[in-house]
Design an enzyme around this catalytic site. Sequence first.
Site, PDB file in Angstrom:
ATOM      1  N   ASP A  29       0.827  -1.217   0.000  1.00  0.00           N
ATOM      2  CA  ASP A  29       0.000   0.000   0.000  1.00  0.00           C
ATOM      3  C   ASP A  29       0.862   1.269   0.000  1.00  0.00           C
ATOM      4  O   ASP A  29       1.999   1.251   0.452  1.00  0.00           O
ATOM      5  CB  ASP A  29      -0.904  -0.020   1.243  1.00  0.00           C
ATOM      6  N   ARG A  33       0.183   7.702  -2.513  1.00  0.00           N
ATOM      7  CA  ARG A  33       0.785   8.750  -1.660  1.00  0.00           C
ATOM      8  C   ARG A  33       2.258   8.966  -1.999  1.00  0.00           C
ATOM      9  O   ARG A  33       2.755  10.076  -1.918  1.00  0.00           O
ATOM     10  CB  ARG A  33       0.606   8.377  -0.180  1.00  0.00           C
ATOM     11  N   TRP A  34       2.936   7.903  -2.382  1.00  0.00           N
ATOM     12  CA  TRP A  34       4.340   8.028  -2.800  1.00  0.00           C
ATOM     13  C   TRP A  34       4.416   8.996  -3.984  1.00  0.00           C
ATOM     14  O   TRP A  34       5.260   9.891  -4.018  1.00  0.00           O
ATOM     15  CB  TRP A  34       4.867   6.653  -3.208  1.00  0.00           C
ATOM     16  N   SER A  74      -7.330  -5.770  -4.771  1.00  0.00           N
ATOM     17  CA  SER A  74      -8.390  -6.351  -3.935  1.00  0.00           C
ATOM     18  C   SER A  74      -9.713  -6.382  -4.691  1.00  0.00           C
ATOM     19  O   SER A  74      -9.887  -5.692  -5.710  1.00  0.00           O
ATOM     20  CB  SER A  74      -8.546  -5.531  -2.650  1.00  0.00           C
ATOM     21  N   ASN A  77     -10.873  -2.955  -5.038  1.00  0.00           N
ATOM     22  CA  ASN A  77     -10.133  -1.997  -5.883  1.00  0.00           C
ATOM     23  C   ASN A  77     -10.812  -1.731  -7.235  1.00  0.00           C
ATOM     24  O   ASN A  77     -10.473  -0.762  -7.918  1.00  0.00           O
ATOM     25  CB  ASN A  77      -8.677  -2.446  -6.095  1.00  0.00           C
TER      26      ASN A  77
HETATM   27  C1  IPE Z   1      -5.277  -2.716   0.107  1.00  0.00           C
HETATM   28  O1  IPE Z   1      -5.015  -1.372  -0.120  1.00  0.00           O
HETATM   29  C2  IPE Z   1      -5.240  -3.486  -1.174  1.00  0.00           C
HETATM   30  C3  IPE Z   1      -3.948  -3.559  -1.829  1.00  0.00           C
HETATM   31  C4  IPE Z   1      -2.826  -3.094  -1.390  1.00  0.00           C
HETATM   32  C5  IPE Z   1      -3.945  -4.281  -3.056  1.00  0.00           C
HETATM   33  P1  IPE Z   1      -6.171  -0.302  -0.338  1.00  0.00           P
HETATM   34  O2  IPE Z   1      -5.492   0.994  -0.551  1.00  0.00           O
HETATM   35  O3  IPE Z   1      -7.111  -0.762  -1.363  1.00  0.00           O
HETATM   36  O4  IPE Z   1      -6.907  -0.355   1.083  1.00  0.00           O
HETATM   37  P2  IPE Z   1      -7.809   0.729   1.831  1.00  0.00           P
HETATM   38  O5  IPE Z   1      -8.884   1.156   0.873  1.00  0.00           O
HETATM   39  O6  IPE Z   1      -6.916   1.860   2.209  1.00  0.00           O
HETATM   40  O7  IPE Z   1      -8.321   0.001   3.039  1.00  0.00           O
HETATM   41  C1  IPE Z   2      -1.610   0.257  -3.321  1.00  0.00           C
HETATM   42  O1  IPE Z   2      -1.419   1.625  -3.380  1.00  0.00           O
HETATM   43  C2  IPE Z   2      -1.871  -0.344  -4.672  1.00  0.00           C
HETATM   44  C3  IPE Z   2      -3.231  -0.853  -4.848  1.00  0.00           C
HETATM   45  C4  IPE Z   2      -4.169  -0.848  -3.944  1.00  0.00           C
HETATM   46  C5  IPE Z   2      -3.557  -1.396  -6.133  1.00  0.00           C
HETATM   47  P1  IPE Z   2      -2.621   2.658  -3.367  1.00  0.00           P
HETATM   48  O2  IPE Z   2      -3.015   2.954  -4.760  1.00  0.00           O
HETATM   49  O3  IPE Z   2      -3.714   2.154  -2.486  1.00  0.00           O
HETATM   50  O4  IPE Z   2      -1.906   3.905  -2.706  1.00  0.00           O
HETATM   51  P2  IPE Z   2      -2.546   4.951  -1.705  1.00  0.00           P
HETATM   52  O5  IPE Z   2      -3.153   4.192  -0.578  1.00  0.00           O
HETATM   53  O6  IPE Z   2      -3.587   5.708  -2.491  1.00  0.00           O
HETATM   54  O7  IPE Z   2      -1.406   5.807  -1.295  1.00  0.00           O
HETATM   55 MG    MG Z   3      -4.094   2.413  -0.519  1.00  0.00          MG
END
Ligand code: IPE
Ligand code: IPE
Ligand code: MG
Length: 250
Positions: A29, A33-34, A74, A77
């Site tokens: 995760d 944000r990165w 997920s 997602n």
């Molecule tokens: C969890 O991250 C799923 C993956 C890293 C693939 P999310 O970014 O989807 O989770 P929430 O929405 O912050 O709980």
């Molecule tokens: C995790 O990074 C990747 C997936 C869930 C596919 P995010 O896309 O959730 O990154 P943040 O949480 O928005 O920073």
């Molecule tokens: Mg995330």
Amino acid sequence: MKFKFFNKNTDKEVKIKENIPQHVAIIMDGNGRWAKSRNLPRFMGHKAGVEAIRNIVKECNRIGVKYLTLYAFSTENWKRPKEEVDLLMSLLLEYLKKEVDELHKNNVVVNSIGNIEKLPEKCQIELKKAYEKTKNNKGVVMSLALNYGGRDEIIYAVKKICARVKNGQMSIDMIDEDMIDKFLFTAGIPDPDLIIRPSGEKRISNFLLWQCAYSEFWYSNINWPDFSPKDLQDAIKDYQKRDRRFGGIK
Ligand code: IPE
Ligand code: IPE
Ligand code: MG
């Protein structure tokens, strides 16, 4: 057996004792944000996130982690804008096409968990090819969790078990923990000993709900694209200090 860890700060090799977790699972995760912190579009974060996988897999092989499960997409997602979902799927395809030979050379088994039938067909084909090519390897078993949801997995298992009870192949009395394990996407893979979530969030987000019953959790504020082998070592060192009681007493 003792494993050597390279410590960046002291430039010395630090020996740590046995008790390497057999199965490490990571919620990858913080890609968005990165990117945001660098004024880059989100997709650049996802690209950097894919890059971060390579060294972590190698480190698992080096220190003897037998199973590595990576939460990549997920069941929730799909709620993201179509543009982002499409991009994640094309990154997956690119990753498989580009990296499988190298993973194979490194003795990695490329496995997947989740309902992959809902992924674009091209991804399904590459995933199957990758698994066929690498399934007899003896290194780390890397399972990519794709269209994975813990609840979805449980529903899938319940349906399969019910069908077998209904057609007389199984009786209700046969249903126990081992039986349920066999119907999960993770059948044959031991429960995760250590679950790592970078990016500062402290939630499970529908990951390995059945399997995490006695997992140890480790959180960090680092966003996934910056997660390095040194961070994995830190997580494992912390894990090694934990007293796992599984409900019993020592
Ligand atoms: C969890 O991250 C799923 C993956 C890293 C693939 P999310 O970014 O989807 O989770 P929430 O929405 O912050 O709980
Ligand atoms: C995790 O990074 C990747 C997936 C869930 C596919 P995010 O896309 O959730 O990154 P943040 O949480 O928005 O920073
Ligand atoms: Mg995330």
